[in-house]
Design a protein around this motif. Structure first.
Motif, short mmCIF file in Angstrom:
data_model
loop_
_atom_site.label_atom_id
_atom_site.label_comp_id
_atom_site.label_asym_id
_atom_site.label_seq_id
_atom_site.Cartn_x
_atom_site.Cartn_y
_atom_site.Cartn_z
N THR A 244 -2.22 1.68 -5.06
CA THR A 244 -3.04 2.46 -6.01
C THR A 244 -4.33 1.71 -6.32
OG1 THR A 244 -1.10 3.49 -6.99
CG2 THR A 244 -3.10 3.42 -8.33
N ILE A 245 -4.22 0.41 -6.59
CA ILE A 245 -5.41 -0.39 -6.94
C ILE A 245 -6.37 -0.46 -5.76
CG2 ILE A 245 -6.22 -2.67 -7.65
CD1 ILE A 245 -3.40 -2.99 -8.99
N ILE A 246 -5.83 -0.62 -4.57
CA ILE A 246 -6.69 -0.69 -3.37
C ILE A 246 -7.43 0.62 -3.17
CG2 ILE A 246 -6.63 -0.84 -0.85
CD1 ILE A 246 -4.38 -2.97 -1.23
N ARG A 247 -6.72 1.75 -3.33
CA ARG A 247 -7.39 3.05 -3.18
C ARG A 247 -8.49 3.21 -4.23
NH1 ARG A 247 -2.11 4.98 -2.34
NH2 ARG A 247 -2.01 5.70 -4.53
N ALA A 248 -8.20 2.81 -5.47
CA ALA A 248 -9.19 2.93 -6.54
C ALA A 248 -10.40 2.07 -6.25
CB ALA A 248 -8.56 2.53 -7.88
N SER A 249 -10.17 0.87 -5.75
CA SER A 249 -11.28 -0.03 -5.43
C SER A 249 -12.15 0.56 -4.34
CB SER A 249 -10.71 -1.39 -5.00
OG SER A 249 -11.75 -2.32 -4.74
N GLY A 253 -16.27 2.16 -3.83
CA GLY A 253 -17.15 1.46 -2.91
C GLY A 253 -17.00 -0.04 -2.96
N ILE A 254 -15.89 -0.52 -3.53
CA ILE A 254 -15.62 -1.96 -3.61
C ILE A 254 -14.56 -2.32 -2.57
CG2 ILE A 254 -14.90 -3.86 -5.11
CD1 ILE A 254 -17.41 -2.45 -6.08
N PRO A 255 -14.89 -3.12 -1.57
CA PRO A 255 -13.88 -3.53 -0.58
C PRO A 255 -12.73 -4.25 -1.27
CG PRO A 255 -16.08 -4.17 0.14
CD PRO A 255 -16.21 -3.73 -1.29
#
Length: 290
Positions: A244-249, A253-255
């Motif tokens: 979830t956090i990775i998708r949100a990042s 536009g934040i790798p």
């Protein structure tokens, strides 16, 4: 009263200069050497003796502290002073890994010198104060004989005869620190992308991290015992949260470059059938790839 003993400091970067200045303040005759001799001038003005060669600096004192840029530099400089080191105590405070320290300890033994390695936990400005601490490992004789002089620099802790042990602690502690800093930078990038300033985020983040720290001793016990059974923070639960956090990042536009490696470690353990185990089991992905 026994007069202060002569001491040599080789390498006059920020740390080396702070060490030399501290010894001078305590009345120790201090000899210094640096590849760029100009760095010695402020210390000479305070009473230090500058030598033209590292070998001359070694010869001047029984106790020699080495504070150079990196292990290759330390090996090179000491090799150039090989004929002078016999019978001297070498205390190497150059940052490096455990094998670097063990290699130099072996070299010192071959040249009839005693070797003690140190890992400094201080900024140069705090050397010689209660805020400075140094872990040592290697020659027990050097640590015991020169304990009073080394204590001038800060709180000292002796970790045993394995010269690499202090560095083993050091690089592990620093890896944890940089991992935390990487997480902080990622968090602030995500926050600012969402319109939250880094200054607004940080108090809440610090509070959350502080509340999370008690989990670390529990994880440490699980890792040491190899028993990852848990009813709480399972790998499967953390896999979902990280996704979830990775998708949100990424949607901001934040790798997610600081999180993806951890997610991959968790995925590997879940694929091996350990989804119900503690998050701490992810360390096995690192061990198995070594």
């Amino acid at each position: 009263m026994t007069p202060p003993k002569p001491i040599t400091v080789i390498g006059l970067g920020n740390l080396g200069s702070a060490l030399a200045e501290t010894f001078l303040r305590h009345g120790h005759p201090t000899t210094v050497w640096n590849r760029s001799s100009a760095k010695a001038e402020p210390l000479v003005a305070k009473g230090a003796v500058r030598t033209d060669t590292a070998a001359e600096a070694v010869t001047a004192s029984e106790l020699v502290l080495v504070t150079l840029l990196d292990p290759p530099a330390a090996r090179e400089v000491l090799a150039g002073a090989a004929e002078a080191v016999r019978g001297h105590a070498l205390v190497n405070l150059t940052s490096g890994g455990p094998e670097d320290a063990r290699e130099l300890a072996t070299w010192a033994a071959e040249h009839r010198a005693e070797y003690l390695h140190g890992a400094v936990y201080a900024i140069p400005q705090t050397i010689g104060t209660a805020e400075s601490s140094i872990n040592y490992s290697g020659s027990a004789d050097v640590h015991e004989q020169w304990k009073a002089e080394l204590a001038i620099l800060g709180k000292g802790t002796y970790l045993g005869v394995d010269a690499g042990r202090a560095s083993g602690y050091d690089v592990a502690v620093l890896a944890g620190m940089y991992g935390m800093l990487g997480g902080f930078l990622h968090a602030t990038a995500m926050a600012t992308a969402a319109g939250v300033s880094a200054s607004e985020l940080t108090p809440m983040l610090v509070s959350w991290l502080t509340d999370s720290f008690p989990a670390l001793p529990t994880f440490a016990t699980e890792i040491d015992e190899g028993d990852y059974a848990t009813d709480e923070s399972s790998l499967a639960m953390n896999q979902a949260g990280l996704a979830t956090i990775i998708r949100a990042s990424q949607s901001q536009g934040i790798p997610a470059s600081t999180l993806v490696p951890l997610k991959e470690m968790i995925d590997q353990q879940i694929d091996a059938g350990h989804g119900a185990d503690s998050l701490a089991r992810a360390v096995e992905s690192l061990r198995n790839s070594a």
